[in-house]
Design a protein around this motif. Structure first.
Motif, mmCIF file in Angstrom:
data_model
loop_
_atom_site.group_PDB
_atom_site.id
_atom_site.type_symbol
_atom_site.label_atom_id
_atom_site.label_comp_id
_atom_site.label_asym_id
_atom_site.label_seq_id
_atom_site.Cartn_x
_atom_site.Cartn_y
_atom_site.Cartn_z
ATOM 1 N N LEU A 24 0.830 -1.211 0.000
ATOM 2 C CA LEU A 24 0.000 0.000 0.000
ATOM 3 C C LEU A 24 0.863 1.259 0.000
ATOM 4 O O LEU A 24 0.571 2.233 -0.701
ATOM 5 N N GLN A 25 1.941 1.237 0.793
ATOM 6 C CA GLN A 25 2.829 2.403 0.825
ATOM 7 C C GLN A 25 3.504 2.616 -0.527
ATOM 8 O O GLN A 25 3.669 3.754 -0.978
ATOM 9 N N SER A 26 3.882 1.512 -1.186
ATOM 10 C CA SER A 26 4.500 1.622 -2.496
ATOM 11 C C SER A 26 3.531 2.197 -3.521
ATOM 12 O O SER A 26 3.904 3.053 -4.346
ATOM 13 N N PHE A 27 2.263 1.751 -3.439
ATOM 14 C CA PHE A 27 1.256 2.285 -4.364
ATOM 15 C C PHE A 27 1.052 3.778 -4.139
ATOM 16 O O PHE A 27 0.988 4.564 -5.098
ATOM 17 N N CYS A 28 0.941 4.190 -2.867
ATOM 18 C CA CYS A 28 0.745 5.612 -2.568
ATOM 19 C C CYS A 28 1.980 6.421 -2.962
ATOM 20 O O CYS A 28 1.863 7.582 -3.377
ATOM 21 N N LEU A 320 15.920 16.297 -0.040
ATOM 22 C CA LEU A 320 15.367 15.555 -1.173
ATOM 23 C C LEU A 320 14.744 16.509 -2.188
ATOM 24 O O LEU A 320 14.275 17.598 -1.819
ATOM 25 N N PRO A 321 14.668 16.132 -3.477
ATOM 26 C CA PRO A 321 13.909 16.938 -4.445
ATOM 27 C C PRO A 321 12.433 17.002 -4.052
ATOM 28 O O PRO A 321 11.904 16.072 -3.425
ATOM 29 N N PHE A 322 11.766 18.074 -4.414
ATOM 30 C CA PHE A 322 10.381 18.277 -3.954
ATOM 31 C C PHE A 322 9.443 17.183 -4.464
ATOM 32 O O PHE A 322 8.477 16.832 -3.795
ATOM 33 N N LYS A 323 9.712 16.590 -5.637
ATOM 34 C CA LYS A 323 8.862 15.524 -6.129
ATOM 35 C C LYS A 323 8.962 14.278 -5.245
ATOM 36 O O LYS A 323 7.948 13.625 -4.946
ATOM 37 N N ASP A 324 10.184 13.976 -4.819
ATOM 38 C CA ASP A 324 10.358 12.831 -3.921
ATOM 39 C C ASP A 324 9.746 13.108 -2.555
ATOM 40 O O ASP A 324 9.217 12.190 -1.900
ATOM 41 N N ARG A 325 9.794 14.350 -2.127
ATOM 42 C CA ARG A 325 9.183 14.690 -0.836
ATOM 43 C C ARG A 325 7.664 14.531 -0.892
ATOM 44 O O ARG A 325 7.050 14.053 0.064
ATOM 45 N N VAL A 326 7.054 14.928 -1.993
ATOM 46 C CA VAL A 326 5.609 14.722 -2.156
ATOM 47 C C VAL A 326 5.277 13.230 -2.154
ATOM 48 O O VAL A 326 4.321 12.789 -1.501
ATOM 49 N N ALA A 327 6.066 12.436 -2.866
ATOM 50 C CA ALA A 327 5.827 10.989 -2.903
ATOM 51 C C ALA A 327 5.988 10.372 -1.511
ATOM 52 O O ALA A 327 5.193 9.505 -1.115
ATOM 53 N N ASP A 328 7.005 10.810 -0.742
ATOM 54 C CA ASP A 328 7.190 10.294 0.613
ATOM 55 C C ASP A 328 6.022 10.692 1.519
ATOM 56 O O ASP A 328 5.586 9.897 2.363
ATOM 57 N N ALA A 329 5.531 11.917 1.361
ATOM 58 C CA ALA A 329 4.374 12.347 2.153
ATOM 59 C C ALA A 329 3.146 11.497 1.822
ATOM 60 O O ALA A 329 2.386 11.106 2.720
ATOM 61 N N TYR A 330 2.950 11.190 0.550
ATOM 62 C CA TYR A 330 1.831 10.335 0.151
ATOM 63 C C TYR A 330 1.964 8.933 0.753
ATOM 64 O O TYR A 330 0.982 8.377 1.271
ATOM 65 N N SER A 331 3.152 8.340 0.671
ATOM 66 C CA SER A 331 3.325 6.987 1.208
ATOM 67 C C SER A 331 3.154 6.961 2.718
ATOM 68 O O SER A 331 2.747 5.951 3.290
ATOM 69 N N ASP A 332 3.436 8.075 3.375
ATOM 70 C CA ASP A 332 3.326 8.156 4.821
ATOM 71 C C ASP A 332 1.887 8.377 5.282
ATOM 72 O O ASP A 332 1.468 7.855 6.319
ATOM 73 N N VAL A 335 -2.044 5.988 3.085
ATOM 74 C CA VAL A 335 -2.499 4.641 3.456
ATOM 75 C C VAL A 335 -3.597 4.729 4.517
ATOM 76 O O VAL A 335 -4.679 4.152 4.377
ATOM 77 N N THR A 336 -3.297 5.459 5.586
ATOM 78 C CA THR A 336 -4.297 5.615 6.653
ATOM 79 C C THR A 336 -5.508 6.395 6.167
ATOM 80 O O THR A 336 -6.653 6.055 6.491
ATOM 81 N N TYR A 337 -5.272 7.432 5.369
ATOM 82 C CA TYR A 337 -6.397 8.240 4.873
ATOM 83 C C TYR A 337 -7.283 7.428 3.928
ATOM 84 O O TYR A 337 -8.500 7.593 3.917
#
Length: 843
Positions: A24-28, A320-332, A335-337
């Motif tokens: 799920l984290q990978s998908f997000c 980190l680049p801002f795109k990777d930061r957005v992806a990390d925020a999504y994976s974090d 999932v719960t949301y």
């Protein structure tokens, strides 16, 4: 490595949980990357959908006109009884009788004339007759029978025949003869409007009387009036939420502050609600005042996702680049949301199922399901795109408000103090030891430096336990006092004529119940003495308007014997019903002729019960006692009054949706008990949600909130709101690897406490304008949602942080793991020292 002593099945479940969670984290994470790479697309599509469906909503807006269909139980025994009564005694057969509209509300106008305190309404006949003549002389009027009722009656002392000495009020009812014709119904509606205007005019002319009017459309008009009164207050609520979200997302650091993201997050939820409304109206949905709660429900869930994404962004690494930061925020976060949004959809989807017997609840849940889906889509697309642009500005060192380049430290040193305050990064000169500059957010700083230490203090914990015992006691006491009564007045504007009329009627006309129609729908041996005795027994305790009693009395006075069928029916038709004083009973008896023999195939009586001030509760008790008698006695009958449609099994009808929703939540949590994240997380989540739900239910009962459709919808929402806020906190706690439970709960509060506090604060502040809407519906909505937010905040910041410090899950195995790793590291260091005593290397 397999832990010694651990069963193989436990290992497999743990591996399965980890695989699912990481999947799920990978998908997000991939979803976040997709949004960050195509932000314009994900920003444009939601905007186009909102414009398209928003314009459609304005064109197709149509209010619901049938209040009975909306708030009365859909599958009601009273509706079947009304159909049977209407087929036996059509309206056009009883057009001149007092209770001609007994089995259908029809068109009518009612007026209560109330004398000043100490005066006698019976001595003001001139004013009453003037009012009566003015009504009859109205244009487009209809002939109708006028039923007089007295209220606040004082009887003559020691009077055997209960003579009236004085009365405070008189009620006059004007029935209109429409017979279902569309043209006559329009004329009747026009007459009712003119009738209400006339009563207001007469009130100005007769200052010595107080006039209160009610018409058949009054309930619908005053129900719809709530949405009109609340328009400006909802806009004020939106402004308050926007302001709170903007301020709570701000920091002194002009680079990392995100005020516009808080603002855009609330606007994201707003445009998703507008889109959902457009879809609702395009599918021929009709607006009603209960839908007023949807903006508040959707806002409470949507802004939680917004603030969680902002917190997730703060937890990412700045290098980190801002795109990777957005992806990390999504994976974090996502999932719960995603899980909480799914539970919202499941619970409200069950509320929209055919099992729900209240149309208003069903329509609300259907609309809420669409709102939740669009809310989720808009959060990860529209708001995600806004997060991408904000991250790009931050990476390029642009000011978070003015969108200009932040000047260098040397340039700022030459400027005034106010310019340095506005344009300073705040961390330009920070040392390299500064791990997370986002921790200087004022809420996060308060939680980390002050609140976490205070709530986990050993001296505070006993007081928290006592507080929870008090909370649980009041909740339990309130749950024991729950009643299944619901009053239609609770859904109307509080300053409306219908409410004023109902209060006066309850005060002065509550001694007797509404007239109950007693319909005998099968042939009966009325001449049989045992049947006569059964009828008397059934009617005992009631004031009856009965052709049977009048006929028996007529036979007794006339000294006529009618002990067989032919004599009974012959005298009834030839003598009794031909007398002028008894002719009105013709419409209460249905004869049939088979050859030369006449039969009575059906008849009706009218019953009035003696009641106290709580008339509705006693009428429901009478209804519940009379219906079983129709099955146990030899006499087959039905009882009906138009108000029974709203009373019939209402308590069961309104409690079923929340029971189904609660069962759905428990089922989902149990099914995922061994699959998602950690089983103890689900266990604690079930306990927390149950505690919050029972607390809201009990406290709202103590706060005099009835179990109507609005409060039931709020209880369904409470389930989800509690999960929305408790789930991230609990799952972070059970997965934390700190040495002690106290450190784990501190870490959880530091990670999610800011988002929870931001969201609940915005939610509660947005409720304040509802207090200024003069409507019982909005008062109920305010009370229930205030309790929902308050109980959730209490559990997240007070009860759970304390209880989790001395209840499972244990953190000893994490401590053992760290000790083993430290011991292994020390052994490696010792080996290296022995191998190379001249050169020491630390691994």
């Amino acid at each position: 490595m397999r832990r010694p002593g651990a069963p193989a099945s436990w290992i497999w479940w743990r591996m399965l949980r980890q695989v699912l969670r990481r999947g799920l984290q990978s998908f997000c994470h991939r979803l976040g990357l997709c949004v960050s790479r195509h932000p314009v697309f994900f920003l444009t599509v939601p905007a186009v959908l909102t414009i398209t469906f928003g314009l459609s909503a304005l064109k197709r807006f149509q209010p619901e006109g049938d209040l009975e269909r909306l708030v009365a139980p859909s599958h009601s025994l009273a509706k079947i009884e009304r159909s049977l009564a209407s087929s036996l005694f059509p309206l056009d057969q009883s057009k001149s009788q007092l209770y001609s509209d007994l089995h259908t509300p029809g068109r009518y106008g009612r007026v209560i004339l109330l004398s000043p305190p100490g005066d006698n309404i019976l001595l003001q006949a001139e004013g009453i007759l003037q009012t009566h003549r003015a009504v009859l002389e109205m244009k487009d009027g209809r002939n109708g029978f006028i039923g007089h009722q007295l209220g606040g009656v004082v009887e003559v002392p020691n009077s055997k025949d209960q003579r009236v000495k004085s009365a405070r009020a008189i009620q006059i009812t004007y029935y209109l003869q429409t017979y279902g014709s569309a043209t006559q119904d329009l004329i009747g509606e026009k007459w009712e409007n003119e009738f209400c205007k006339l009563v207001r005019k007469l009130q100005e002319e007769h200052q010595d009387l107080h006039l209160y009017s009610l018409a058949s459309f009054s309930l619908w008009r005053d129900f719809h009036k709530t949405s009109i009164l609340a328009r400006s207050k909802v806009l004020v609520s939106l402004v308050l939420i926007l302001t709170t979200a903007t301020l709570s997302s701000s920091m002194k650091d002009c680079l990392r502050s995100k005020p516009f993201l808080g603002l855009l997050g609330v606007l994201t939820v707003c445009i998703s609600i507008v889109t959902a409304a457009g879809i609702f109206f395009i599918t021929d949905g009709k607006y009603n005042s209960t839908l007023l709660g949807i903006p508040f429900f959707a806002m409470g869930h949507g802004t939680k996702g917004v603030f969680e994404l902002l917190s997730g962004w703060r937890r990412t690494r700045e290098n980190l680049p801002f795109k990777d930061r957005v992806a990390d925020a999504y994976s974090d976060v996502m999932v719960t949301y995603t899980m909480t949004s799914s539970l919202y959809f499941i619970t409200f989807g069950m509320g929209a199922s055919p099992f729900t017997n209240i149309e208003a609840v069903k329509v609300f849940c259907q609309n809420m399901c669409v709102s939740i889906l669009l809310n989720y889509f808009y959060i990860f697309s529209f708001f995600g795109s806004c997060l991408v642009f904000a991250g790009q500005l931050e990476q390029n060192r642009y000011h978070s408000i003015f969108c200009c380049k932040i000047p260098s430290a040397e340039y700022l040193d030459r400027k005034p103090v106010w310019f340095q305050t506005v344009m300073s990064d705040g961390h330009q000169q920070a040392s390299h030891h500064e791990t997370n500059p986002y921790q200087h957010h004022f809420i996060q700083h308060f939680l980390r430096e002050h609140y976490n230490e205070w709530i986990t203090n050993i001296y505070v914990k006993p007081f928290v336990v006592i507080l929870y015992l008090i909370y649980a006691s009041f909740s339990f006491m309130g749950c024991l006092q729950i009643s299944d009564r619901a009053n239609i007045i609770n859904l109307l504007a509080s300053d409306s004529p219908s409410v004023s009329y109902a209060m006066v009627q309850q005060k002065y006309f509550s001694n007797y119940s509404p007239v109950i129609g007693f319909y005998i729908y099968e042939p009966l041996d009325y001449w049989n003495s045992s049947v006569q005795e059964d009828l008397r027994r059934l009617c005992s305790g009631f004031a009856a308007v009965s052709w049977v009693e009048q006929y028996y009395q007529f036979l007794k006075v006339s000294n006529i014997s009618a002990n067989n069928k032919s004599d009974f029916i012959g005298v009834l038709q030839s003598l009794f019903l031909k007398k002028p004083e008894f002719q009105h009973f013709r419409n209460d008896i249905i004869f049939s002729k088979a050859g030369d023999e006449n039969n009575i195939i059906a008849s009706r009586l009218y019953l009035v019960a003696r009641t106290s001030r709580d008339k509705q509760k006693e009428v429901i008790e009478v209804l519940e006692k009379l219906r079983p008698l129709s099955l146990s006695k030899s006499i087959r009958f039905i009882v009906f009054n138009p108000s029974f449609v709203f009373m019939d099994h209402y308590g069961l009808s309104v409690t079923v949706p929340v029971l189904i929703a609660g069962f759905g939540v428990l089922l989902v949590l149990i099914l995922t008990f061994f699959l998602v994240i950690h089983p103890l997380g689900n266990f604690w989540l079930i306990l927390s949600v149950t505690s919050i739900e029972l607390g809201v239910l009990g406290l709202m009962t103590l706060w005099n909130v009835d179990m109507d459709c609005i409060s039931i919808l709020c209880l369904i929402y409470t389930l989800n709101f509690a999960i929305d806020h408790c789930a991230p906190l609990l799952y972070t706690f059970v997965l934390a690897t700190e040495h002690t439970r106290t450190q784990c709960i501190k870490s959880s509060l530091q990670e999610h406490g800011t988002a929870i506090l931001q969201n609940v604060t915005s939610f509660l502040i947005g409720l304040v304008p509802l207090l200024f809407v003069p409507s019982n519906l909005t008062f109920t909505l305010f009370k229930c949602l205030l309790l929902t937010g308050g109980c959730t905040l209490l559990h997240c910041f007070v009860i759970l942080p304390v209880f989790l410090t001395f209840f499972p899950p244990s953190k000893k195995h994490h401590k053992k793991k760290k000790r083993a790793k430290r011991k292994e590291r020390e052994e490696i260091e010792c080996i290296e020292i022995q191998e190379n005593p001249d050169h020491v290397t630390t691994v």
